[in-house]
Design a protein around this motif. Structure first.
Motif, PDB file in Angstrom:
ATOM      1  N   ARG A 183       7.199  82.301  58.323  1.00  0.00           N
ATOM      2  CA  ARG A 183       8.310  82.547  57.246  1.00  0.00           C
ATOM      3  C   ARG A 183       7.936  81.904  55.982  1.00  0.00           C
ATOM      4  NH1 ARG A 183      13.776  82.785  60.713  1.00  0.00           N
ATOM      5  NH2 ARG A 183      12.981  83.125  62.693  1.00  0.00           N
ATOM      6  N   VAL A 184       7.614  80.803  56.037  1.00  0.00           N
ATOM      7  CA  VAL A 184       7.061  80.060  54.582  1.00  0.00           C
ATOM      8  C   VAL A 184       5.788  80.811  54.203  1.00  0.00           C
ATOM      9  CG1 VAL A 184       6.084  77.986  53.872  1.00  0.00           C
ATOM     10  CG2 VAL A 184       8.066  77.777  55.711  1.00  0.00           C
ATOM     11  N   ALA A 185       4.997  81.074  54.980  1.00  0.00           N
ATOM     12  CA  ALA A 185       3.709  81.993  54.335  1.00  0.00           C
ATOM     13  C   ALA A 185       4.117  83.433  53.902  1.00  0.00           C
ATOM     14  CB  ALA A 185       2.728  82.035  55.631  1.00  0.00           C
ATOM     15  N   GLY A 186       4.966  83.989  54.638  1.00  0.00           N
ATOM     16  CA  GLY A 186       5.448  85.372  53.968  1.00  0.00           C
ATOM     17  C   GLY A 186       6.279  85.051  52.703  1.00  0.00           C
ATOM     18  N   GLY A 187       7.041  84.177  52.466  1.00  0.00           N
ATOM     19  CA  GLY A 187       7.632  83.974  51.193  1.00  0.00           C
ATOM     20  C   GLY A 187       6.444  83.710  50.232  1.00  0.00           C
ATOM     21  N   ALA A 188       5.694  82.628  50.663  1.00  0.00           N
ATOM     22  CA  ALA A 188       4.398  82.480  49.470  1.00  0.00           C
ATOM     23  C   ALA A 188       3.967  83.698  49.273  1.00  0.00           C
ATOM     24  CB  ALA A 188       3.640  81.405  50.064  1.00  0.00           C
ATOM     25  N   ALA A 189       3.475  84.500  50.082  1.00  0.00           N
ATOM     26  CA  ALA A 189       2.593  85.944  49.697  1.00  0.00           C
ATOM     27  C   ALA A 189       3.484  86.753  48.895  1.00  0.00           C
ATOM     28  CB  ALA A 189       2.296  86.731  51.292  1.00  0.00           C
ATOM     29  N   LEU A 190       4.904  86.801  48.999  1.00  0.00           N
ATOM     30  CA  LEU A 190       5.624  87.658  48.139  1.00  0.00           C
ATOM     31  C   LEU A 190       5.877  87.001  46.873  1.00  0.00           C
ATOM     32  CD1 LEU A 190       7.163  90.174  48.562  1.00  0.00           C
ATOM     33  CD2 LEU A 190       9.110  88.897  49.311  1.00  0.00           C
ATOM     34  N   ALA A 191       5.901  85.733  46.695  1.00  0.00           N
ATOM     35  CA  ALA A 191       5.997  84.836  45.202  1.00  0.00           C
ATOM     36  C   ALA A 191       4.651  85.177  44.544  1.00  0.00           C
ATOM     37  CB  ALA A 191       6.422  83.419  45.656  1.00  0.00           C
ATOM     38  N   LEU A 192       3.456  85.081  45.121  1.00  0.00           N
ATOM     39  CA  LEU A 192       2.380  85.516  44.453  1.00  0.00           C
ATOM     40  C   LEU A 192       2.313  86.779  44.198  1.00  0.00           C
ATOM     41  CD1 LEU A 192      -0.183  83.569  47.093  1.00  0.00           C
ATOM     42  CD2 LEU A 192       0.369  83.030  44.664  1.00  0.00           C
ATOM     43  N   GLY A 193       2.722  87.826  45.067  1.00  0.00           N
ATOM     44  CA  GLY A 193       2.962  89.012  44.474  1.00  0.00           C
ATOM     45  C   GLY A 193       3.753  89.340  43.232  1.00  0.00           C
ATOM     46  N   VAL A 194       4.898  88.472  43.083  1.00  0.00           N
ATOM     47  CA  VAL A 194       5.601  88.636  41.896  1.00  0.00           C
ATOM     48  C   VAL A 194       4.990  87.944  40.761  1.00  0.00           C
ATOM     49  CG1 VAL A 194       8.054  87.768  40.735  1.00  0.00           C
ATOM     50  CG2 VAL A 194       7.658  88.589  43.323  1.00  0.00           C
ATOM     51  N   ALA A 195       4.221  86.833  40.918  1.00  0.00           N
ATOM     52  CA  ALA A 195       3.751  86.088  39.887  1.00  0.00           C
ATOM     53  C   ALA A 195       2.693  87.018  39.311  1.00  0.00           C
ATOM     54  CB  ALA A 195       3.089  84.809  40.238  1.00  0.00           C
ATOM     55  N   PHE A 196       1.869  87.792  39.996  1.00  0.00           N
ATOM     56  CA  PHE A 196       0.901  88.865  39.733  1.00  0.00           C
ATOM     57  C   PHE A 196       1.360  89.865  38.682  1.00  0.00           C
ATOM     58  CE2 PHE A 196      -2.311  92.299  40.938  1.00  0.00           C
ATOM     59  CZ  PHE A 196      -3.191  91.580  40.478  1.00  0.00           C
ATOM     60  N   LYS A 197       2.348  90.414  39.343  1.00  0.00           N
ATOM     61  CA  LYS A 197       2.996  91.549  38.580  1.00  0.00           C
ATOM     62  C   LYS A 197       4.629  91.587  38.742  1.00  0.00           C
ATOM     63  CE  LYS A 197       2.450  95.801  36.239  1.00  0.00           C
ATOM     64  NZ  LYS A 197       1.582  97.225  36.137  1.00  0.00           N
ATOM     65  N   PRO A 198       5.396  90.916  37.650  1.00  0.00           N
ATOM     66  CA  PRO A 198       6.814  90.635  38.057  1.00  0.00           C
ATOM     67  C   PRO A 198       7.646  91.881  38.235  1.00  0.00           C
ATOM     68  CG  PRO A 198       6.217  89.180  36.301  1.00  0.00           C
ATOM     69  CD  PRO A 198       5.056  90.411  36.365  1.00  0.00           C
ATOM     70  N   ASN A 199       7.268  93.151  38.201  1.00  0.00           N
ATOM     71  CA  ASN A 199       8.036  94.121  38.412  1.00  0.00           C
ATOM     72  C   ASN A 199       8.588  94.262  39.785  1.00  0.00           C
ATOM     73  OD1 ASN A 199       5.786  95.169  39.026  1.00  0.00           O
ATOM     74  ND2 ASN A 199       5.871  97.355  38.449  1.00  0.00           N
ATOM     75  N   LEU A 200       7.914  93.468  40.834  1.00  0.00           N
ATOM     76  CA  LEU A 200       8.267  93.202  41.995  1.00  0.00           C
ATOM     77  C   LEU A 200       9.238  92.237  42.464  1.00  0.00           C
ATOM     78  CD1 LEU A 200       6.661  94.748  44.358  1.00  0.00           C
ATOM     79  CD2 LEU A 200       5.373  92.663  44.918  1.00  0.00           C
TER      80      LEU A 200
END
Length: 365
Positions: A183-200
């Motif tokens: 669950r922690v890793a999943g949250g980190a993956a999602l945050a990296l996706g937002v940092a990559f392009k914030p329309n996520l």
């Protein structure tokens, strides 16, 4: 299993079709991502986000493209007036990490990566939603043959396939009754996706709304911790590349002018709900649309809330989170001033969820 064989053949042919469709595209979006990373590493300008940086970089990279291949020259010519530098420092950091310096090589690699990520994401999402093998292949055939936004994304070298991958990875890691570390890793993956392009951004936002409304405090704590770690990793990595964290402040300042920078009128292809209403009424109603849309999402989650699921209800709970995740990317499509056709790649999770098998046991192949 035999009934899936024709679908497998169609899917394989679909891969060829998408590749041929995308191959001739010059990659006008990829060219910008590719160029800015080099500009940062070579210190071609003091600040890539400065108003005068875009035109200066366009001239530099147009000159460099004269010795390049056909697609390189075409992309540089298209961007001859300005290279738009409105993406995050983390996106430019990631792009530069995988660059060879040869445009033709790099755009080919990026398109191949985008296509593979899109295919793996569709397969992952279908299996998480309980599709059979035949159903998964049918969804894949549709996406490869008929889903034009994916073709646009790969032709122009944008990153929506990568963003789709971030959402699929989140569900793969953190969906259902995943152990705490996942669950922690999943949250980190999602945050990296937002940092990559914030329309996520609205994906974690509506997920957090759901955790609060459903009082799923453990999920909130674990996944929010992962998001904080992912955001920190993105900031540290980009600061190491840029030499400072201040580019994040410069990037944030560019957001105030993003609509003017991108020419977000309908005639250029932008179809965000806020833009459509502005053209009809002459007023900017995007903030109101955001409030209405998020309010409707919160109300729907509240109406569908239930107590903590038992072990036998784990699949239902997982599908509930799948639905909430699928809603996230739709919020800016409904409410924003700026939305391009290739953004619809991010709507794939919701489409897969809506088409999921309804009967228990339908997931078996």
């Amino acid at each position: 299993m035999l009934r899936a064989l024709p679908l497998l053949v169609l899917a394989l042919l679909g891969l060829v079709h998408v590749w041929q469709t995308a191959y001739e595209g010059m990659g006008i979006d990829f060219f910008q991502f590719w160029s800015v990373g080099q500009a940062v590493r070579e210190h071609l300008v003091d600040d890539v986000y400065a108003p005068d940086a875009g035109p200066r970089l366009a001239k530099i990279f147009l000159e460099r493209a004269r010795e390049g291949g056909r697609r390189h020259q075409a992309a540089a010519t298209f961007r001859r007036d300005e290279i738009q530098t409105s993406n995050t420092p983390f996106l430019y950091t990631v792009f530069y990490a995988f660059e060879s310096g040869d445009y033709e090589t790099d755009i080919g690699r990026f398109r191949l990566l985008g296509l593979l990520v899109a295919v793996l994401s569709v397969v992952t999402l279908c299996r998480r939603a309980g599709y059979s093998i035949a159903g998964t292949l049918a969804a894949l055939v549709f996406v490869l043959w008929a889903f034009v936004p994916l073709h646009y994304d790969l032709r122009e070298g944008n990153v929506n396939s990568v963003q789709l991958g971030a959402m699929a990875l989140y569900l793969l890691l953190a969906g259902g009754e995943a152990p705490p570390w996942r669950r922690v890793a999943g949250g980190a993956a999602l945050a990296l996706g937002v940092a990559f392009k914030p329309n996520l951004l609205f994906v974690p936002l509506v997920l957090a709304m759901a955790w609060v409304i459903r009082r799923e405090w453990k999920d909130l704590a674990l996944k929010a911790s992962g998001m904080a770690l992912g955001a920190l990793a993105a900031i540290v990595a980009s600061a190491a590349f840029f030499g400072s964290v201040t580019p994040w402040l410069s990037w944030a300042d560019t957001l105030r002018h993003i609509n003017e920078t991108f020419g977000s009128s309908v005639k250029w292809g932008s179809f965000g709900g806020g833009r459509l209403l502005a053209d009809l009424t002459g007023r900017s109603l995007s903030p109101v649309l955001y409030l209405i849309t998020l309010g409707a999402v919160a109300f729907a989650i509240w109406k569908a809330r239930s107590g903590s699921p038992s072990a036998g209800e784990a699949r239902t709970a997982a599908l509930g989170e799948f639905a909430v995740l699928g809603v996230g990317p739709l919020v800016p499509l409904i409410a924003a001033d700026l939305a391009w056709p290739h953004y619809l790649v991010q709507a794939i999770p919701m489409a897969i969820w809506l088409g999921r098998p309804r009967r228990p046991g339908a997931a078996t192949a």
